[in-house]
Design an enzyme around this catalytic site. Structure first.
Site, PDB file in Angstrom:
ATOM      1  N   HIS A   1     -14.132   7.440  -0.936  1.00 46.31           N
ATOM      2  CA  HIS A   1     -14.253   6.451  -2.009  1.00 46.31           C
ATOM      3  C   HIS A   1     -15.187   6.942  -3.114  1.00 46.31           C
ATOM      4  O   HIS A   1     -15.663   6.140  -3.908  1.00 46.31           O
ATOM      5  CB  HIS A   1     -14.788   5.117  -1.463  1.00 46.31           C
ATOM      6  CG  HIS A   1     -13.861   4.425  -0.524  1.00 46.31           C
ATOM      7  ND1 HIS A   1     -13.698   4.818   0.778  1.00 46.31           N
ATOM      8  CD2 HIS A   1     -13.030   3.366  -0.701  1.00 46.31           C
ATOM      9  CE1 HIS A   1     -12.816   4.023   1.375  1.00 46.31           C
ATOM     10  NE2 HIS A   1     -12.399   3.134   0.498  1.00 46.31           N
TER      11      HIS A   1
ATOM     12  N   LEU B   1       0.843  -1.195   0.000  1.00 41.26           N
ATOM     13  CA  LEU B   1       0.000   0.000   0.000  1.00 41.26           C
ATOM     14  C   LEU B   1       0.880   1.247   0.000  1.00 41.26           C
ATOM     15  O   LEU B   1       1.076   1.898   1.027  1.00 41.26           O
ATOM     16  CB  LEU B   1      -0.933   0.019   1.222  1.00 41.26           C
ATOM     17  CG  LEU B   1      -2.265  -0.717   1.073  1.00 41.26           C
ATOM     18  CD1 LEU B   1      -2.042  -2.221   0.997  1.00 41.26           C
ATOM     19  CD2 LEU B   1      -3.192  -0.384   2.228  1.00 41.26           C
TER      20      LEU B   1
ATOM     21  N   GLU C   1       1.170   4.094  -2.850  1.00 46.85           N
ATOM     22  CA  GLU C   1       0.854   4.611  -4.179  1.00 46.85           C
ATOM     23  C   GLU C   1       2.005   5.409  -4.783  1.00 46.85           C
ATOM     24  O   GLU C   1       2.276   5.325  -5.991  1.00 46.85           O
ATOM     25  CB  GLU C   1      -0.414   5.471  -4.115  1.00 46.85           C
ATOM     26  CG  GLU C   1      -1.701   4.690  -3.926  1.00 46.85           C
ATOM     27  CD  GLU C   1      -1.982   4.269  -2.491  1.00 46.85           C
ATOM     28  OE1 GLU C   1      -2.997   3.607  -2.247  1.00 46.85           O
ATOM     29  OE2 GLU C   1      -1.151   4.596  -1.610  1.00 46.85           O
TER      30      GLU C   1
ATOM     31  N   PHE D   1      -8.933   3.050  -5.543  1.00 43.91           N
ATOM     32  CA  PHE D   1      -9.951   4.076  -5.725  1.00 43.91           C
ATOM     33  C   PHE D   1      -9.234   5.355  -6.123  1.00 43.91           C
ATOM     34  O   PHE D   1      -8.121   5.615  -5.656  1.00 43.91           O
ATOM     35  CB  PHE D   1     -10.762   4.314  -4.442  1.00 43.91           C
ATOM     36  CG  PHE D   1     -11.633   3.154  -4.057  1.00 43.91           C
ATOM     37  CD1 PHE D   1     -12.957   3.080  -4.486  1.00 43.91           C
ATOM     38  CD2 PHE D   1     -11.140   2.118  -3.274  1.00 43.91           C
ATOM     39  CE1 PHE D   1     -13.755   2.001  -4.137  1.00 43.91           C
ATOM     40  CE2 PHE D   1     -11.930   1.041  -2.929  1.00 43.91           C
ATOM     41  CZ  PHE D   1     -13.249   0.975  -3.362  1.00 43.91           C
ATOM     42  N   ALA D   2      -9.865   6.151  -6.967  1.00 45.58           N
ATOM     43  CA  ALA D   2      -9.218   7.382  -7.429  1.00 45.58           C
ATOM     44  C   ALA D   2      -8.830   8.276  -6.260  1.00 45.58           C
ATOM     45  O   ALA D   2      -7.827   8.999  -6.323  1.00 45.58           O
ATOM     46  CB  ALA D   2     -10.152   8.133  -8.382  1.00 45.58           C
ATOM     47  N   ASP D   3      -9.598   8.224  -5.181  1.00 45.32           N
ATOM     48  CA  ASP D   3      -9.313   9.048  -3.999  1.00 45.32           C
ATOM     49  C   ASP D   3      -7.886   8.828  -3.482  1.00 45.32           C
ATOM     50  O   ASP D   3      -7.246   9.756  -2.979  1.00 45.32           O
ATOM     51  CB  ASP D   3     -10.294   8.703  -2.875  1.00 45.32           C
ATOM     52  CG  ASP D   3     -11.730   8.646  -3.345  1.00 45.32           C
ATOM     53  OD1 ASP D   3     -12.536   9.473  -2.905  1.00 45.32           O
ATOM     54  OD2 ASP D   3     -12.055   7.750  -4.158  1.00 45.32           O
ATOM     55  N   PHE D   4      -7.391   7.587  -3.603  1.00 42.66           N
ATOM     56  CA  PHE D   4      -6.102   7.241  -3.006  1.00 42.66           C
ATOM     57  C   PHE D   4      -4.912   7.807  -3.774  1.00 42.66           C
ATOM     58  O   PHE D   4      -3.779   7.748  -3.310  1.00 42.66           O
ATOM     59  CB  PHE D   4      -5.960   5.721  -2.898  1.00 42.66           C
ATOM     60  CG  PHE D   4      -7.018   5.055  -2.044  1.00 42.66           C
ATOM     61  CD1 PHE D   4      -7.835   5.798  -1.204  1.00 42.66           C
ATOM     62  CD2 PHE D   4      -7.209   3.681  -2.102  1.00 42.66           C
ATOM     63  CE1 PHE D   4      -8.815   5.192  -0.420  1.00 42.66           C
ATOM     64  CE2 PHE D   4      -8.186   3.061  -1.326  1.00 42.66           C
ATOM     65  CZ  PHE D   4      -8.989   3.826  -0.486  1.00 42.66           C
TER      66      PHE D   4
END
Length: 668
Positions: A475, A406, A408, A431-434
């Site tokens: 999310h 984890l 990114e 998720f795009a949020d991350f």
């Protein structure tokens, strides 16, 4: 002397190295020192604008660069002038780089050591420091996948080790057993901040075991010790790939950059370390064993000084850059001319959901490009949280379909490292949020690297996005506007299965960095009959999802479906222009629909303020004013985070407000 310097007294051991090797190291060592001496004079004369000094740390760079093969990548930092000179870069080009001249490595677009050169197997830094460790991971991964027995070496300062990217870079390398040497130049200060205010341990060798990584501490001012340690380590890692953390104890004798000075350093500490000067001590050692005499020393120094003066003469003679607007804009992206691949007339079709179309395109691109590597959390055996890569690992293997930790930022950076070695990379955000955790890598590394020094970033970041599933504020975000502002990126956002497959294939073909947004709400709710074979969709070209004459609705993604439903329910004849590509966006198609209807509303799922609609509506007002019969309107989600409760989320989204504003526009 302090405890640190007492434990670091220079004791040279030539081992079995020849006189030629010892003298070669000497010549290599004095080159960056003599350049520094010259640059400090030029700085005082106002002939250069800034200088980051590595005075006192030269032995680390010189020992390392001479220990590695010429075709093994090194990723240096501020204090590593010796890496560049040690790879025999033409001095006139290096000096032109320092002066912001057109013949420099960045054509005047960046400063000092912020550049790379594939010819010399060097990848320079960005000011954020830590992200370079992940790029080293990607280069090493490429070597491992290609079965090249090579080592990658990356530098970090002790100050930069406090960044999260340092942790991520080491962790990924350890988990994937990548052949990377991480050298921490422990010089006691991050600018003026002493080590005890940066971290709560004494030596970096204490950190390695926490990563499951070997460590080695060396005296960084001893060029022979550095050379021997890195040379032996590299030989071993080539046979047994793994990362190793090397701590080089040293000291910076001048300011972080010259303007900052060294008043914050205790006087006694400066005096102690001055006795351990890497150049003076090595020179004295060579003289003591009869390898270096006055005649040889004079000959080498004369040769080095002449090379420096000759290089400076050429660089100073070059005129200042005359801006070329066309060239500046052209170099933002790596050269690429898309040839759209249309499906054949008799090609079989089948019903596919939006999610299946994405999976289909990705699978066919994996077949088309053996150098394409997929990376993301849980994308292997599990197939990803949305099952897009389900079955991929069995078909293409764990090397090309890689589960990631984890982290990114490190994975996006590793994608860039793969690209430097000629690979393609797809990185899936769960998720795009991350992606916020990897924001720096995207906007400062991927987006800028071709403009800065001509290196493309062949990386596609897939972004499951959007609200409507009551998933709450972390999310559900629509964050495409975060990146729309950044030159060097390309952004696509399909609204239907045909475009989903074709745009993804097109993005993977293009050697430039892409963000590919895929709305989670469409995955299993929208289906269409689409070609089974491989095809692409034109990048930068919008499409009319519906034609009409009362009003133009410009939108993308889920907005296309909201618009279609609205005009059907309201009995309105409208052009619905699906942008499909957000960057670069299709100005000609926008102009055409505005001219046709004279009334325009922009619909976006993103929050209203600062969204993509604001830019396009402003452009319409400026360039299409005489074609307008009403004010340009726009609608988007509320300027709040995305709420969790379904009733609150329904209010947040623009569907109802859009219909009200659309009626107002039609009746204007």
């Amino acid at each position: 002397m302090t405890e640190l310097t007492q434990s670091a007294l220079l004791t040279f051991d030539r081992k079995n190295y020849s006189n030629e090797t010892l003298l070669s190291l000497y010549e290599s060592l004095i080159m960056p020192r003599r350049i520094e001496e010259k640059m400090l004079i030029l700085l005082r004369q106002g002939r250069i604008s800034k200088w980051f000094s590595g005075w006192g740390q030269e032995a680390i760079s010189i020992g390392a660069v001479n220990a590695l093969a010429a075709n093994e990548y090194i990723l240096p930092m501020h204090r590593n002038l010796g890496i560049f000179t040690g790879r025999d870069m033409p001095l006139e080009k290096l000096f032109a780089q320092f002066q912001g001249k057109a013949s420099g490595f960045t054509k005047g677009r960046d400063r000092s050591f912020h550049f790379g050169s594939n010819e010399h197997h060097i990848v320079g830094m960005i000011s954020h420091l830590g992200p370079q460790l992940a790029i080293a991971d990607g280069i090493a991964l490429a070597d491992k996948l290609s079965k090249e027995k090579k080592v990658t070496l990356v530098f970090s300062g002790d100050g930069a080790s406090s960044e999260g990217d340092f942790h991520e870079g080491l962790n990924v390398a350890a988990v994937w057993k990548l052949p990377v040497i991480f050298i921490v130049e422990h010089n006691g200060y991050g600018l003026s901040t002493p080590s005890e205010e940066q971290f709560a341990f004494k030596y970096f060798t204490e950190k390695g075991p926490g990563y499951g990584m070997e460590t080695l501490r060396i005296q960084g001012n001893n060029v022979l010790e550095v050379y021997d340690a890195i040379r032996n380590l590299a030989e071993d890692i080539r046979k047994n790939p793994r990362p190793v953390l090397v701590e080089a104890i040293t000291f910076r004798m001048r300011g972080h950059e010259e303007a900052s000075g060294t008043k914050y350093v205790p006087k006694q500490l400066m005096e102690d370390w001055s006795k351990l000067d890497p150049v003076d001590n090595y020179e004295a050692y060579l003289e003591s064993i009869g390898v270096l005499d006055e005649k040889t020393k004079e000959r080498i120094n004369k040769k080095v000084k002449k090379a420096i003066n000759d290089g400076l003469e050429v660089a100073f003679a070059e005129e200042a850059i005359q801006p070329d607007l066309e060239l500046e804009l052209k170099d933002v992206y790596a050269p690429f001319t898309q040839e759209v691949i249309s499906p054949s007339e008799n090609n079989p079709k089948s019903e596919k959901r939006f999610v299946d179309a994405i999976s289909d395109g990705l699978f066919q691109s994996m077949e088309k490009y053996p150098n394409l590597v997929l990376m993301g959390q849980d994308i292997g055996e599990y197939g990803g949280v949305f099952k897009i890569t389900d079955g991929f690992k069995g078909k293409f293997g764990a090397d090309r379909v890689r589960n990631t930790p984890l982290c990114e930022s490190a994975i996006i950076g590793a994608g860039l490292g793969l690209s430097i070695k000629g690979y393609k990379a797809m990185v899936e955000m769960q998720f795009a949020d991350f992606v916020s955790v990897g924001f720096n890598q995207i906007v400062n590394n991927l987006a800028k690297i071709h403009y800065r020094w001509g290196q493309n970033a062949d990386v596609v970041v897939r972004m499951p996005t959007g609200a409507g599933m009551a998933a709450g504020p972390f999310h559900s975000q629509s964050n495409e506007a975060w990146f729309f502002h950044t030159p060097g990126l390309k952004i696509v956002y399909p609204s239907n299965p045909y475009d989903a497959k074709g745009l993804l294939n097109a993005a993977l073909e293009d050697p430039n960095p892409y963000l590919y947004f895929e709305h989670k709400g469409m995955y299993r709710s929208i289906s269409a009959e689409i070609p089974d074979e491989y095809y692409t969709v034109e990048i930068g070209k919008a499409a009319l999802a519906k034609t009409g004459d009362q009003v133009s609705i410009i939108t993308y993604g889920m907005g296309v479906h909201w618009a279609l439903k609205a005009i059907e329910e309201m009995g309105i004849s409208a052009d619905i222009l699906d942008l499909r590509t957000l960057l670069p966006w299709d100005k000609e198609s926008v102009k055409a629909t505005v001219k046709k209807t004279g009334k325009v509303i922009f619909l976006q799922e993103d929050c209203l303020t600062g969204g993509i609609g604001a830019e396009i509506c402003a452009w319409i007002s400026e360039h299409c004013f005489t074609d307008l019969d009403a004010p340009v309107m726009r609608e988007g989600s509320l300027d709040t985070p995305v709420p969790f409760a379904p009733s609150l989320e329904k209010q947040f989204l623009p569907v109802a407000r859009f219909q009200n504003k659309l009626r107002e526009l039609v009746e204007y």
